[in-house]
Design a protein around this motif. Structure first.
Motif, PDB file in Angstrom:
ATOM      1  N   LYS A  55      46.883  81.284  -0.122  1.00 60.35           N
ATOM      2  CA  LYS A  55      46.854  79.819  -0.097  1.00 60.35           C
ATOM      3  C   LYS A  55      45.429  79.306  -0.302  1.00 60.35           C
ATOM      4  CE  LYS A  55      48.252  76.403   3.173  1.00 60.35           C
ATOM      5  NZ  LYS A  55      46.838  76.282   3.585  1.00 60.35           N
TER       6      LYS A  55
ATOM      7  N   GLN B 149      42.482  82.912   7.449  1.00 62.49           N
ATOM      8  CA  GLN B 149      43.458  83.487   6.514  1.00 62.49           C
ATOM      9  C   GLN B 149      43.326  84.999   6.391  1.00 62.49           C
ATOM     10  OE1 GLN B 149      44.819  80.308   3.293  1.00 62.49           O
ATOM     11  NE2 GLN B 149      43.025  81.397   2.663  1.00 62.49           N
TER      12      GLN B 149
ATOM     13  N   TYR C 101      44.205  88.246   3.306  1.00 62.64           N
ATOM     14  CA  TYR C 101      43.299  89.166   2.610  1.00 62.64           C
ATOM     15  C   TYR C 101      43.699  90.608   2.891  1.00 62.64           C
ATOM     16  CZ  TYR C 101      40.712  84.791   2.962  1.00 62.64           C
ATOM     17  OH  TYR C 101      40.359  83.466   2.948  1.00 62.64           O
TER      18      TYR C 101
ATOM     19  N   ALA D 273      53.452  88.502   0.541  1.00 63.32           N
ATOM     20  CA  ALA D 273      53.244  87.111   0.958  1.00 63.32           C
ATOM     21  C   ALA D 273      53.926  86.851   2.306  1.00 63.32           C
ATOM     22  CB  ALA D 273      53.789  86.159  -0.104  1.00 63.32           C
ATOM     23  N   VAL D 274      55.106  87.436   2.499  1.00 65.37           N
ATOM     24  CA  VAL D 274      55.803  87.259   3.778  1.00 65.37           C
ATOM     25  C   VAL D 274      54.961  87.855   4.911  1.00 65.37           C
ATOM     26  CG1 VAL D 274      57.865  87.897   5.110  1.00 65.37           C
ATOM     27  CG2 VAL D 274      58.104  87.177   2.721  1.00 65.37           C
TER      28      VAL D 274
ATOM     29  N   ILE E 169      51.865  85.643   5.757  1.00 69.67           N
ATOM     30  CA  ILE E 169      52.139  84.387   6.462  1.00 69.67           C
ATOM     31  C   ILE E 169      52.633  84.625   7.890  1.00 69.67           C
ATOM     32  CG2 ILE E 169      53.728  82.399   6.454  1.00 69.67           C
ATOM     33  CD1 ILE E 169      53.280  82.186   3.477  1.00 69.67           C
ATOM     34  N   HIS E 170      53.336  85.736   8.114  1.00 66.99           N
ATOM     35  CA  HIS E 170      53.981  85.940   9.412  1.00 66.99           C
ATOM     36  C   HIS E 170      53.277  86.956  10.309  1.00 66.99           C
ATOM     37  CE1 HIS E 170      57.509  83.393   8.618  1.00 66.99           C
ATOM     38  NE2 HIS E 170      57.271  83.714   7.366  1.00 66.99           N
TER      39      HIS E 170
ATOM     40  N   SER F 183      52.538  85.591  13.667  1.00 64.74           N
ATOM     41  CA  SER F 183      53.583  84.832  14.362  1.00 64.74           C
ATOM     42  C   SER F 183      54.702  85.727  14.898  1.00 64.74           C
ATOM     43  CB  SER F 183      54.170  83.802  13.407  1.00 64.74           C
ATOM     44  OG  SER F 183      55.071  84.432  12.526  1.00 64.74           O
TER      45      SER F 183
ATOM     46  N   GLY G 174      57.413  86.347  13.715  1.00 70.19           N
ATOM     47  CA  GLY G 174      58.116  87.096  12.671  1.00 70.19           C
ATOM     48  C   GLY G 174      57.382  88.341  12.208  1.00 70.19           C
TER      49      GLY G 174
ATOM     50  N   ALA H  61      59.626  91.531  11.739  1.00 71.07           N
ATOM     51  CA  ALA H  61      60.524  91.459  10.582  1.00 71.07           C
ATOM     52  C   ALA H  61      59.745  91.550   9.273  1.00 71.07           C
ATOM     53  CB  ALA H  61      61.328  90.156  10.630  1.00 71.07           C
ATOM     54  N   ALA H  62      58.568  90.905   9.245  1.00 77.61           N
ATOM     55  CA  ALA H  62      57.751  90.926   8.032  1.00 77.61           C
ATOM     56  C   ALA H  62      57.273  92.337   7.718  1.00 77.61           C
ATOM     57  CB  ALA H  62      56.566  89.973   8.181  1.00 77.61           C
TER      58      ALA H  62
ATOM     59  N   LEU I  12      60.192  94.429   6.456  1.00 74.65           N
ATOM     60  CA  LEU I  12      60.474  94.146   5.047  1.00 74.65           C
ATOM     61  C   LEU I  12      59.446  94.843   4.166  1.00 74.65           C
ATOM     62  CD1 LEU I  12      61.984  92.383   2.849  1.00 74.65           C
ATOM     63  CD2 LEU I  12      60.182  90.684   3.205  1.00 74.65           C
TER      64      LEU I  12
END
Lengths: 202, 202, 202, 202
Positions: free
Chosen positions: B28, B44, B48, B98-99, B102-103, B106, B108, B111-112, B115
């Motif tokens: 982002k 972020q 990276y 990307a998942v 972002i997660h 958090s 998630g 789960a991230a 995946l």
């Protein structure tokens, strides 16, 4: 073994070509608003500046990569890895470019220009690592040894020059970016000529 | 028939080069806000980390694909299809990356990471399918038979190792990602050396 | 003249490789919300279905394009233009794919599936135009004439089959998409075998 | 030296192939709303028009670039730089295309069409620079000298024709875009035929 480097070149060409073409995606499309489109387009000048600067940087890096591989005749695992490190730098360029484009107007200009120049310091170091590895592992074409010294001299300037750009950011963002433009021109000149040689390079 | 595999390699190189270069688009661009740009950029870091990990994974998969095709001399429809399956896995990588980016901070995160590792389990299985198909259909260069056993041993480790990473996600996301970094290093080593041979691979 | 078709193939390979790799960008990255990430990921199944279907379609079109150009020996301007028309269809695929992914759940499912199948009708027509033009202008390798009839028969099925898929959309979107999957399998089989021949194609 | 131009061609092909394939990303995916999907899709016709026009423009530029390099036998630094300038123009096309697509309906139509045509004026100038540089530095194949005059004549029309399109924008945006379509057809015809010659070009 020639086919060995030719597939590395093909993959690298792909990464350079994609990175250079993705740059345009970072320029925002003005939406339909009350403001005139011309005004909106003109207010985006930092995006065009960042796009142009990065386009020529990546283009010149491609030319230099291409020149490098006209000298490299053999590949080994170290070369593959160091080339990958260089491609990491190249493929990352759209990110600092977009950050610079968006923040050049704002309070974040200094941090954006530092990120931008930091990326080029890293790339310049990776270019030197790739080159000195190839030299030390004797992966070069014998006939290239004459040009090798000239390339070494030109490349040695890179990390230092971009480090100066990076430091300059804390003095003046404008001066730093102006020096960036100057360096793009410098690295566009082939090594022999830049280093004072007289063979018509390439 | 050499030209047969050469066009498969060219297409595959394209997919690898694009997938590896698209990764940067998932980071982002911080917008202009009250917060300082440096702070926003530093916050972020999961992006990276995910970018770097996936960049080296795809890079190493490219090196391995490249090594594989130095042994493969003939192509048939099964090979085309299994190669396509492998490219499916490679081209999908920007999504779990990307998942994860972002997660990772958090709720998630588990789960991230699942995946993310699940994608690598699938890719490792596809690599094994491609390799064993080539072996069983005798698509290999005769002179490669010696290295074949070493490659088979190294590849066999892949699906199991990534399945362990995947399982580890439910124990500790951090440990799982640390093992991921370790595996990237392992698969960067050429098969003969990894399997205890002493020929300078590549 | 061999080099003539080889640069067309290189450019086409590029477009196929990029289109197939861009598909993943159309899958939405779930944001951090109250809902669990696993639930959000699972609710996106239409995106995965559309991604997989289009990935295999483009992959199979690449295989067919590749087979076609093993027969084509010469290029003229008409061939360049018809090939461009085919690439137009291929490069457009990410758009109907994303529309299908987003609207498969909703009232727009019929229109989305119609757009999706309409794209394939167009591509199938372009494949036939390219093939029949090459035949009529005698751009083929002499030795390919035997396979030519088999290819003509298989290709002739394309526009009709996708037109049936398209019509089926108004009866049942599910049935139409199921037939799509079936057609992907059919076109993955080489022409001689599909047409009842016994030469091991490719 | 043949290999010299072949790597330039490979890199250029990459940029052309990526730019032409990225165009589709600029078409907005309609979201799920009260409005019917078919209506939403139809209201986006300016996007399809802009996509198609730019697709054929880039495709035709690729064909012309390809024809040019069948004549160019040697590369020097000036050629590398001028080719990079041309690729800058090509890679920028998705931006004016998206601006045109979004603003064709609105008050910004004139500015959008001016930006669009301005891009083509620049590209036409870059094509002429590349061509005349190659001529003056004798980088051409000897046997190409006959076609050279025909190419020079066709290319000379470019900057003028697009400048007329650009001026026409202030009279009628529709007329300007109609002339754009006409020019795409004109440049699709090979130089000898367009210039009144009778050799079957390409």
């Amino acid at each position: 073994m020639a086919s060995e480097t030719s597939r590395i070149e093909a993959f690298s060409d792909g990464v350079f070509a994609i990175a250079i073409t993705l740059l345009i995606l970072e320029i925002k499309i003005p939406s339909v608003t009350q403001a005139s489109l011309s005004t909106q387009l003109m207010q985006q000048w930092p995006s065009y500046f960042a796009f142009l600067l990065s386009f020529f940087f990546i283009g010149i890096m491609w030319i230099n990569h291409h020149r490098l591989f006209t000298h490299i005749r053999r590949a080994d695992n170290g070369l593959l890895f160091l080339n990958l490190l260089l491609l990491l730098g190249v493929s990352a360029v759209p990110f600092p470019t977009a950050v610079l484009a968006i923040h050049l107007h704002s309070a974040g200009a200094r941090a954006a220009a530092a990120l931008y120049n930091g990326t080029y310091v890293a790339i310049a170091i990776f270019f030197n690592l790739l080159w000195h590895y190839s030299l030390s592992r004797k992966l070069l074409d014998q006939s290239s040894m004459e040009s090798a010294a000239a390339i070494s001299r030109q490349y040695a300037i890179g990390p230092l020059a971009y480090a100066i750009c990076l430091a300059l950011v804390w003095v003046s963002v404008t001066a730093s970016l102006a020096l960036n433009v100057g360096l793009a021109v410098f690295f566009a000149i082939p090594a022999q000529r830049a280093a004072g040689g007289h063979r018509d390079g390439q």
